[in-house]
Design a protein around this motif. Structure first.
Motif, mmCIF file in Angstrom:
data_model
loop_
_atom_site.group_PDB
_atom_site.id
_atom_site.type_symbol
_atom_site.label_atom_id
_atom_site.label_comp_id
_atom_site.label_asym_id
_atom_site.label_seq_id
_atom_site.Cartn_x
_atom_site.Cartn_y
_atom_site.Cartn_z
ATOM 1 N N VAL A 280 0.841 -1.202 0.000
ATOM 2 C CA VAL A 280 0.000 0.000 0.000
ATOM 3 C C VAL A 280 0.876 1.252 0.000
ATOM 4 N N HIS A 281 1.983 1.216 0.715
ATOM 5 C CA HIS A 281 2.923 2.354 0.717
ATOM 6 C C HIS A 281 3.445 2.618 -0.691
ATOM 7 N N ASP A 282 3.779 1.563 -1.430
ATOM 8 C CA ASP A 282 4.242 1.730 -2.810
ATOM 9 C C ASP A 282 3.155 2.345 -3.682
ATOM 10 N N VAL A 283 1.904 1.949 -3.434
ATOM 11 C CA VAL A 283 0.786 2.497 -4.211
ATOM 12 C C VAL A 283 0.666 3.996 -3.991
ATOM 13 N N ARG A 284 0.818 4.432 -2.745
ATOM 14 C CA ARG A 284 0.759 5.869 -2.466
ATOM 15 C C ARG A 284 1.832 6.615 -3.247
ATOM 16 N N VAL B 276 -7.678 1.386 -2.615
ATOM 17 C CA VAL B 276 -8.407 2.523 -3.174
ATOM 18 C C VAL B 276 -8.012 3.811 -2.462
ATOM 19 N N ALA B 277 -7.910 3.756 -1.146
ATOM 20 C CA ALA B 277 -7.525 4.937 -0.376
ATOM 21 C C ALA B 277 -6.124 5.403 -0.752
ATOM 22 N N ALA B 278 -5.217 4.451 -0.999
ATOM 23 C CA ALA B 278 -3.842 4.803 -1.344
ATOM 24 C C ALA B 278 -3.757 5.457 -2.719
ATOM 25 N N ILE B 279 -4.595 5.017 -3.650
ATOM 26 C CA ILE B 279 -4.640 5.668 -4.963
ATOM 27 C C ILE B 279 -5.151 7.093 -4.813
ATOM 28 N N ASP B 280 -6.159 7.277 -3.945
ATOM 29 C CA ASP B 280 -6.770 8.563 -3.604
ATOM 30 C C ASP B 280 -7.885 8.940 -4.587
ATOM 31 N N PRO B 281 -9.119 8.574 -4.256
ATOM 32 C CA PRO B 281 -10.250 8.840 -5.153
ATOM 33 C C PRO B 281 -10.492 10.316 -5.456
ATOM 34 N N GLU B 282 -10.026 11.216 -4.596
ATOM 35 C CA GLU B 282 -10.224 12.638 -4.887
ATOM 36 C C GLU B 282 -9.343 13.113 -6.039
ATOM 37 N N LYS B 283 -8.273 12.359 -6.298
ATOM 38 C CA LYS B 283 -7.314 12.786 -7.315
ATOM 39 C C LYS B 283 -7.397 11.992 -8.610
ATOM 40 N N PHE B 284 -8.141 10.874 -8.594
ATOM 41 C CA PHE B 284 -8.186 10.021 -9.776
ATOM 42 C C PHE B 284 -9.584 9.475 -10.024
ATOM 43 N N TYR B 285 -9.900 9.295 -11.303
ATOM 44 C CA TYR B 285 -11.084 8.538 -11.699
ATOM 45 C C TYR B 285 -10.693 7.073 -11.611
ATOM 46 N N ILE B 286 -11.426 6.301 -10.831
ATOM 47 C CA ILE B 286 -11.030 4.924 -10.546
ATOM 48 C C ILE B 286 -12.033 3.944 -11.141
ATOM 49 N N GLN C 136 2.129 -6.253 -10.840
ATOM 50 C CA GLN C 136 2.256 -6.474 -9.400
ATOM 51 C C GLN C 136 3.697 -6.304 -8.943
ATOM 52 N N TYR C 137 4.647 -6.497 -9.869
ATOM 53 C CA TYR C 137 6.068 -6.469 -9.533
ATOM 54 C C TYR C 137 6.746 -5.171 -9.971
ATOM 55 N N GLY C 138 5.937 -4.167 -10.342
ATOM 56 C CA GLY C 138 6.486 -2.833 -10.609
ATOM 57 C C GLY C 138 6.878 -2.549 -12.035
ATOM 58 N N ASP C 139 6.858 -3.557 -12.911
ATOM 59 C CA ASP C 139 7.211 -3.316 -14.304
ATOM 60 C C ASP C 139 6.117 -2.527 -15.005
ATOM 61 N N VAL C 140 6.523 -1.644 -15.902
ATOM 62 C CA VAL C 140 5.584 -0.849 -16.686
ATOM 63 C C VAL C 140 5.578 -1.393 -18.114
ATOM 64 N N LEU C 141 4.397 -1.810 -18.573
ATOM 65 C CA LEU C 141 4.225 -2.354 -19.917
ATOM 66 C C LEU C 141 3.531 -1.310 -20.791
ATOM 67 N N PRO C 142 3.810 -1.289 -22.091
ATOM 68 C CA PRO C 142 3.142 -0.316 -22.973
ATOM 69 C C PRO C 142 1.626 -0.471 -22.984
ATOM 70 N N CYS C 143 1.146 -1.688 -22.806
ATOM 71 C CA CYS C 143 -0.280 -1.962 -22.672
ATOM 72 C C CYS C 143 -0.404 -3.321 -22.005
ATOM 73 N N ILE D 217 9.179 -1.447 -20.060
ATOM 74 C CA ILE D 217 9.916 -0.232 -20.437
ATOM 75 C C ILE D 217 10.533 0.427 -19.203
ATOM 76 N N GLY D 218 10.494 -0.281 -18.067
ATOM 77 C CA GLY D 218 11.083 0.215 -16.833
ATOM 78 C C GLY D 218 10.317 -0.320 -15.644
ATOM 79 N N ASN D 219 10.867 -0.100 -14.452
ATOM 80 C CA ASN D 219 10.247 -0.589 -13.219
ATOM 81 C C ASN D 219 10.154 0.558 -12.209
ATOM 82 N N VAL D 220 8.950 0.790 -11.688
ATOM 83 C CA VAL D 220 8.736 1.935 -10.799
ATOM 84 C C VAL D 220 9.415 1.764 -9.447
#
Length: 366
Positions: A76-80, A111-121, A276-283, A290-293
């Motif tokens: 959850v910390h990583d999600v924030r 959901v709280a970590a994503i922050d619904p006030e800042k994103f359309y979920i 789940q493991y932090g990798d970013v895929l083009p789709c 293309i990298g790992n967060v």
């Protein structure tokens, strides 16, 4: 039959609702055109937070990712942290997926970590656990919309495809639950070349449209559990037929213009998948990292993705569903039979770099 579907009218209604309920998100989305003009991504973050699932679908695209428990996974910390970075970049949309999100024990914290006030979920679901109480709970949490996976109006056909008896009945119950809770919903369905031209598919669209529900089409792709199944792929004629259907019905694909923008393929420009493991895929279906967060900022990763010509320049097709040249050269040739995701540096070469700064042509802006 529906004579003509007014997509602009419905989009205006959705924007008005968003402005009322989430004004901060609305303002970010208003800035999408200027971001694209500056050569920046407006990506939806399709967030594969956890691959745990309660069904065994024949077409599962994330099957190769399941079971890699030794890797570092999101907390959850990583999600924030990811949420903060996305917000700073002006991104406005998350899709929570998996696996099956409604089995996640920490879903509320997620959901709280994503922050619904800042994103359309958005939340993907197969509907198994979505009843009236759960739908109302999701609405209170700040989830904006359900993306319900359904593959047939025929219960036996759907259950066979999903690998669990009763999954169709649960999905149909989920439709009612979302509507009762005033929780926005669309149905997403996998369409092979064969199904696209069937009477069953038209009946499927009409049924949900008459209930006020749009249908999102995911073209079948030769990856995941369908690796090498080229017979299910669509071609340019099929895509033209789909565009014809879009004029009549509330049915759409990721290529359908939205927000006044006609972007073509949205890989990196309009969507990325974070595993789940932090990798970013083009789709979700191009299993190339293309990298790992966990290792570098999201900003750097998006810029790297846009430097690859297939993602930084306009492409008027779906690379992973229709473009056989791309699939045979890069996916079949350099990704199949390897642990995924495959690093971008082992798939793309210097000749695959965009030869000019990222810029979307005027036709992008409708």
């Amino acid at each position: 039959m529906i004579e003509q579907y007014d997509r602009k009218k419905e989009e205006a209604q959705k924007r008005n609702r968003l402005q009322r309920e989430k004004p901060y998100v609305y303002e970010k989305i208003r800035g999408f055109e200027s971001k694209l003009r500056r050569g920046q991504s407006i990506a939806i973050i399709q967030f594969q937070y956890n691959y745990t699932c309660n069904l065994r679908c024949q077409h599962c695209s994330v099957k190769p990712f399941q079971g890699a428990s030794e890797k570092r996974s999101f907390t959850v910390h990583d999600v924030r942290n990811l949420s903060r970075q996305a917000d700073a970049l002006g991104l406005a949309r998350f899709v929570i997926t998996g696996g099956e999100p409604l089995v996640f024990r920490d879903f509320d914290d997620l959901v709280a970590a994503i922050d619904p006030e800042k994103f359309y979920i958005n939340c993907d679901t197969n509907g198994w656990l979505l009843d009236n109480e759960k739908a109302k709970h999701l609405r209170r949490l700040g989830v904006d919309r359900i993306q319900l996976s359904l593959d047939s109006l025929d219960p036996e056909e759907h259950d066979r495809f999903r690998g669990r008896h009763g999954s169709h009945a649960r999905a149909m119950r989920a439709v009612d639950a979302a509507l009762n809770a005033d929780l926005a919903i669309f149905v997403q369905t996998v369409v092979t070349k064969q199904r696209l031209h069937s009477d069953e598919f038209i009946e499927f669209i009409r049924y949900f449209n008459h209930r006020g529900i749009g249908v999102f089409v995911t073209y079948a792709k030769p990856v995941g559990a369908w690796e090498g199944h080229y017979e299910v792929m669509i071609d340019q004629n099929d895509m033209e037929y789909m565009r014809h259907l879009e004029k009549q019905y509330n049915v759409f694909t990721h290529l359908t213009p939205a927000y006044g923008l006609n972007m073509g393929c949205i890989a990196v420009k309009g969507m990325v998948s974070v595993t789940q493991y932090g990798d970013v895929l083009p789709c979700p279906y191009i299993h190339i990292s293309i990298g790992n967060v966990f290792n570098e900022p999201l900003k750097n990763i998006l810029e790297r993705g846009l430097s690859i010509k297939y993602f930084g320049e306009r492409v008027n097709t779906c690379l992973i569903a229709e473009d056989r040249d791309f699939i045979m050269k890069y996916i079949a040739g350099r990704v199949y039979r390897r642990p995924v995701p495959v690093p971008y540096s082992e798939v793309f070469t210097e000749e695959d770099r965009t030869q000019k700064p990222f810029h979307l042509s005027p036709e992008v802006f409708l």
